[in-house]
Motif scaffolding. Structure first.
Motif, PDB file in Angstrom:
ATOM      1  N   LEU A 160      16.646  48.856  62.576  1.00  0.00           N
ATOM      2  CA  LEU A 160      17.404  48.009  63.491  1.00  0.00           C
ATOM      3  C   LEU A 160      17.090  48.280  64.963  1.00  0.00           C
ATOM      4  O   LEU A 160      17.328  47.422  65.808  1.00  0.00           O
ATOM      5  CB  LEU A 160      18.904  48.204  63.244  1.00  0.00           C
ATOM      6  N   SER A 161      16.606  49.483  65.278  1.00  0.00           N
ATOM      7  CA  SER A 161      16.243  49.857  66.662  1.00  0.00           C
ATOM      8  C   SER A 161      17.396  49.627  67.637  1.00  0.00           C
ATOM      9  O   SER A 161      17.227  49.033  68.706  1.00  0.00           O
ATOM     10  CB  SER A 161      15.005  49.064  67.128  1.00  0.00           C
ATOM     11  N   ILE A 162      18.592  50.073  67.254  1.00  0.00           N
ATOM     12  CA  ILE A 162      19.762  50.015  68.123  1.00  0.00           C
ATOM     13  C   ILE A 162      19.978  51.408  68.717  1.00  0.00           C
ATOM     14  O   ILE A 162      20.032  52.392  67.987  1.00  0.00           O
ATOM     15  CB  ILE A 162      21.009  49.566  67.331  1.00  0.00           C
ATOM     16  N   ASP A 163      20.091  51.474  70.045  1.00  0.00           N
ATOM     17  CA  ASP A 163      20.127  52.772  70.719  1.00  0.00           C
ATOM     18  C   ASP A 163      21.258  53.667  70.218  1.00  0.00           C
ATOM     19  O   ASP A 163      21.049  54.850  69.937  1.00  0.00           O
ATOM     20  CB  ASP A 163      20.244  52.584  72.233  1.00  0.00           C
ATOM     21  N   TRP A 164      22.474  53.122  70.119  1.00  0.00           N
ATOM     22  CA  TRP A 164      23.606  53.955  69.723  1.00  0.00           C
ATOM     23  C   TRP A 164      23.458  54.440  68.282  1.00  0.00           C
ATOM     24  O   TRP A 164      23.865  55.552  67.953  1.00  0.00           O
ATOM     25  CB  TRP A 164      24.938  53.230  69.919  1.00  0.00           C
ATOM     26  N   LEU A 165      22.831  53.605  67.437  1.00  0.00           N
ATOM     27  CA  LEU A 165      22.625  53.992  66.048  1.00  0.00           C
ATOM     28  C   LEU A 165      21.569  55.096  65.948  1.00  0.00           C
ATOM     29  O   LEU A 165      21.698  56.043  65.158  1.00  0.00           O
ATOM     30  CB  LEU A 165      22.214  52.785  65.216  1.00  0.00           C
ATOM     31  N   THR A 166      20.522  54.973  66.768  1.00  0.00           N
ATOM     32  CA  THR A 166      19.493  56.006  66.815  1.00  0.00           C
ATOM     33  C   THR A 166      20.078  57.340  67.270  1.00  0.00           C
ATOM     34  O   THR A 166      19.776  58.401  66.707  1.00  0.00           O
ATOM     35  CB  THR A 166      18.363  55.587  67.758  1.00  0.00           C
ATOM     36  N   MET A 167      20.937  57.295  68.288  1.00  0.00           N
ATOM     37  CA  MET A 167      21.572  58.506  68.793  1.00  0.00           C
ATOM     38  C   MET A 167      22.508  59.108  67.740  1.00  0.00           C
ATOM     39  O   MET A 167      22.509  60.328  67.512  1.00  0.00           O
ATOM     40  CB  MET A 167      22.343  58.194  70.079  1.00  0.00           C
ATOM     41  N   PHE A 168      23.285  58.249  67.065  1.00  0.00           N
ATOM     42  CA  PHE A 168      24.191  58.719  66.019  1.00  0.00           C
ATOM     43  C   PHE A 168      23.407  59.404  64.902  1.00  0.00           C
ATOM     44  O   PHE A 168      23.791  60.476  64.421  1.00  0.00           O
ATOM     45  CB  PHE A 168      24.992  57.541  65.454  1.00  0.00           C
ATOM     46  N   ASP A 169      22.289  58.804  64.508  1.00  0.00           N
ATOM     47  CA  ASP A 169      21.449  59.380  63.460  1.00  0.00           C
ATOM     48  C   ASP A 169      20.922  60.755  63.862  1.00  0.00           C
ATOM     49  O   ASP A 169      20.952  61.707  63.072  1.00  0.00           O
ATOM     50  CB  ASP A 169      20.287  58.426  63.170  1.00  0.00           C
ATOM     51  N   SER A 170      20.455  60.885  65.102  1.00  0.00           N
ATOM     52  CA  SER A 170      19.894  62.162  65.556  1.00  0.00           C
ATOM     53  C   SER A 170      20.942  63.265  65.556  1.00  0.00           C
ATOM     54  O   SER A 170      20.695  64.395  65.105  1.00  0.00           O
ATOM     55  CB  SER A 170      19.305  62.004  66.963  1.00  0.00           C
ATOM     56  N   PHE A 171      22.126  62.960  66.066  1.00  0.00           N
ATOM     57  CA  PHE A 171      23.178  63.971  66.096  1.00  0.00           C
ATOM     58  C   PHE A 171      23.685  64.287  64.687  1.00  0.00           C
ATOM     59  O   PHE A 171      23.961  65.453  64.369  1.00  0.00           O
ATOM     60  CB  PHE A 171      24.334  63.509  66.980  1.00  0.00           C
ATOM     61  N   TYR A 172      23.812  63.271  63.839  1.00  0.00           N
ATOM     62  CA  TYR A 172      24.310  63.509  62.482  1.00  0.00           C
ATOM     63  C   TYR A 172      23.334  64.401  61.702  1.00  0.00           C
ATOM     64  O   TYR A 172      23.753  65.335  61.015  1.00  0.00           O
ATOM     65  CB  TYR A 172      24.517  62.186  61.744  1.00  0.00           C
ATOM     66  N   LEU A 229      25.104  59.063  54.209  1.00  0.00           N
ATOM     67  CA  LEU A 229      24.792  58.929  55.633  1.00  0.00           C
ATOM     68  C   LEU A 229      23.511  59.671  55.995  1.00  0.00           C
ATOM     69  O   LEU A 229      22.712  59.193  56.812  1.00  0.00           O
ATOM     70  CB  LEU A 229      25.956  59.466  56.467  1.00  0.00           C
ATOM     71  N   LEU A 230      23.301  60.842  55.393  1.00  0.00           N
ATOM     72  CA  LEU A 230      22.118  61.641  55.703  1.00  0.00           C
ATOM     73  C   LEU A 230      20.833  60.883  55.374  1.00  0.00           C
ATOM     74  O   LEU A 230      19.847  60.958  56.123  1.00  0.00           O
ATOM     75  CB  LEU A 230      22.169  62.954  54.932  1.00  0.00           C
ATOM     76  N   PHE A 231      20.827  60.130  54.272  1.00  0.00           N
ATOM     77  CA  PHE A 231      19.619  59.409  53.872  1.00  0.00           C
ATOM     78  C   PHE A 231      19.567  57.985  54.432  1.00  0.00           C
ATOM     79  O   PHE A 231      18.480  57.451  54.687  1.00  0.00           O
ATOM     80  CB  PHE A 231      19.518  59.366  52.346  1.00  0.00           C
ATOM     81  N   ALA A 232      20.730  57.366  54.638  1.00  0.00           N
ATOM     82  CA  ALA A 232      20.742  55.965  55.064  1.00  0.00           C
ATOM     83  C   ALA A 232      20.557  55.803  56.569  1.00  0.00           C
ATOM     84  O   ALA A 232      19.913  54.842  57.015  1.00  0.00           O
ATOM     85  CB  ALA A 232      22.054  55.300  54.628  1.00  0.00           C
ATOM     86  N   LEU A 233      21.119  56.720  57.358  1.00  0.00           N
ATOM     87  CA  LEU A 233      21.054  56.562  58.811  1.00  0.00           C
ATOM     88  C   LEU A 233      19.624  56.532  59.357  1.00  0.00           C
ATOM     89  O   LEU A 233      19.315  55.694  60.222  1.00  0.00           O
ATOM     90  CB  LEU A 233      21.866  57.669  59.494  1.00  0.00           C
ATOM     91  N   PRO A 234      18.714  57.433  58.924  1.00  0.00           N
ATOM     92  CA  PRO A 234      17.340  57.326  59.442  1.00  0.00           C
ATOM     93  C   PRO A 234      16.679  55.987  59.126  1.00  0.00           C
ATOM     94  O   PRO A 234      15.956  55.434  59.960  1.00  0.00           O
ATOM     95  CB  PRO A 234      16.613  58.485  58.731  1.00  0.00           C
TER      96      PRO A 234
END
Length: 397
Positions: A223-235, A212-217
């Motif tokens: 994909l430029s999906i807002d919730w995914l971007t937010m999830f990545d930043s918090f993770y 997750l640490l390497f794949a989420l960014p």
């Protein structure tokens, strides 16, 4: 040795939930205070684990990134009730402050807080709180000249190169320096720690953590999906924080304020509110998520920032006996902990000091709040309340 006769089943889970939620409602004072509450409740009163086992668990969680007190609570929950027990212990300890901060974010929604005097007062509270954290951590994590030098390197690097990944680089390089400097230090005392999680499950958690640490960014940028971007930043913030909740402040500030997700005023208002509620400071993420996308965003942010802590504590405990007996690994961890002090001092200067202390009266008020916290040992909620009221009076001068 951990108590052999662990109760199991629904009754045990209810007990874990009840005890952890009571701690979540009453544990003020930050991670060190939380560990004291845990010791009194879990070791002294309930005898769920003994002194040595508790010390081993705390030692590991201090070395891992993420919220140490929450990880200790998760570990105790797993010891008492298995994997589900860890989840229940986490929910009980964390959700009271999560709910409080989501409600606070909803209350502020639509209010113009940009020039509010109490916001300025809460900024000054942050100065006193972080200064207190620096003093305590510096004494424990950088006691000798070598580690003070590592901390100084971290300060200079963090202030001169303020990029998204500089803190990761500082931690990695400091770990390598610690490995070189302290590789021949005396080994830790050998104590066996028993944990009811298989090495296969532990390895799966570690693999998922790094995946997750390497794949989420990559996914969030593709994909430029807002919730995914937010999830990545918090993770990522939850994955890269060594030293507890106060160090997560600059990471979250750099993730969400420059991008326009949240204003600096709203950010610091939430930080002040997080100081006033019990439980882990990482629940500050719930406030940010709620400001961005309502209660759904608050729950998503909470899950994302605590997920690394859960994966790491489950993933490392079965291997801890092997790692902790290696003096080279211990040396690397000593270097990392010294770097945490430097990162915190850099964060103390910017953004906390630079956005809070403008006039002599601000410094005088910060000195008063610091004395109330450190020397008079008043509860944090009194410091926050005094800061908000004092900020209003300062605005009238």
């Amino acid at each position: 040795m951990i108590q052999k006769h662990r109760t199991k089943g629904f009754t045990s889970l209810l007990e874990i939930l009840f005890v952890s939620m009571r701690l979540g409602l009453t544990s003020f004072g930050g991670p060190v205070a939380h560990l004291g509450y845990f010791h009194n409740e879990y070791v002294r009163k309930r005898n769920w684990l003994d002194e040595k086992s508790y010390a081993d668990l705390v030692a590991l969680c201090q070395f891992l990134p993420g919220p140490a007190s929450s990880q200790v609570g998760i570990g105790i929950g797993v010891i008492r009730g298995g994997f589900i027990g860890g989840v229940v212990a986490f929910l009980g300890f964390t959700m009271p402050s999560v709910i409080a901060l989501i409600l606070f974010a909803q209350l502020l929604d639509g209010m113009d807080i940009t020039n509010a005097g109490w916001i300025h007062g809460l900024k000054i509270v942050a100065v006193a709180v972080v200064a207190h954290a620096i003093l305590g951590m510096a004494q424990k994590l950088a006691p000798d000249l070598k580690r003070k030098a590592i901390a100084l390197f971290a300060i200079i690097a963090a202030l001169l190169w303020q990029t998204a990944f500089i803190q990761v680089g500082i931690i990695l390089l400091s770990g390598f320096i610690g490995f070189i400097l302290y590789k021949n230090d005396k080994e830790l005392e050998e104590n066996q720690f028993h944990f009811p999680i298989s090495k296969r499950l532990a390895a799966g958690n570690l693999i998922l953590f790094f995946a997750l640490l390497f794949a989420l960014p990559i996914l969030s940028r593709s994909l430029s999906i807002d919730w995914l971007t937010m999830f990545d930043s918090f993770y990522r913030s939850g994955s890269l924080v060594f030293g507890g909740g106060h160090v997560v402040l600059p990471l979250l500030e750099r993730e969400f304020v420059p991008s326009g997700f949240i204003s600096e005023e709203a950010f610091l208002a939430g930080y002040g509110a997080a100081q006033a509620v019990p439980g882990p400071l990482f629940t500050f993420a719930a406030y940010i998520g709620a400001v961005i996308n309502g209660w759904q965003g608050g729950l998503l942010a909470t899950f994302a920032i605590f997920l690394p802590a859960f994966l790491l504590i489950i993933g490392t405990l079965p291997f801890w006996n092997i790692l902790r007996k290696n003096p080279k690994i211990n040396g690397a961890l000593m270097g990392v902990n010294a770097a945490v002090v430097g990162i915190l001092i850099a964060a103390f200067y910017h953004p906390i000091w630079t956005s809070s202390i403008f006039e002599p009266v601000d410094f005088a008020f910060a000195s008063l709040l610091f004395s109330m916290l450190v020397y008079w040992k008043l509860p944090p909620w009194i410091i926050v309340l005094t800061g908000g009221v004092g900020g209003v009076f300062i605005g009238m001068l």
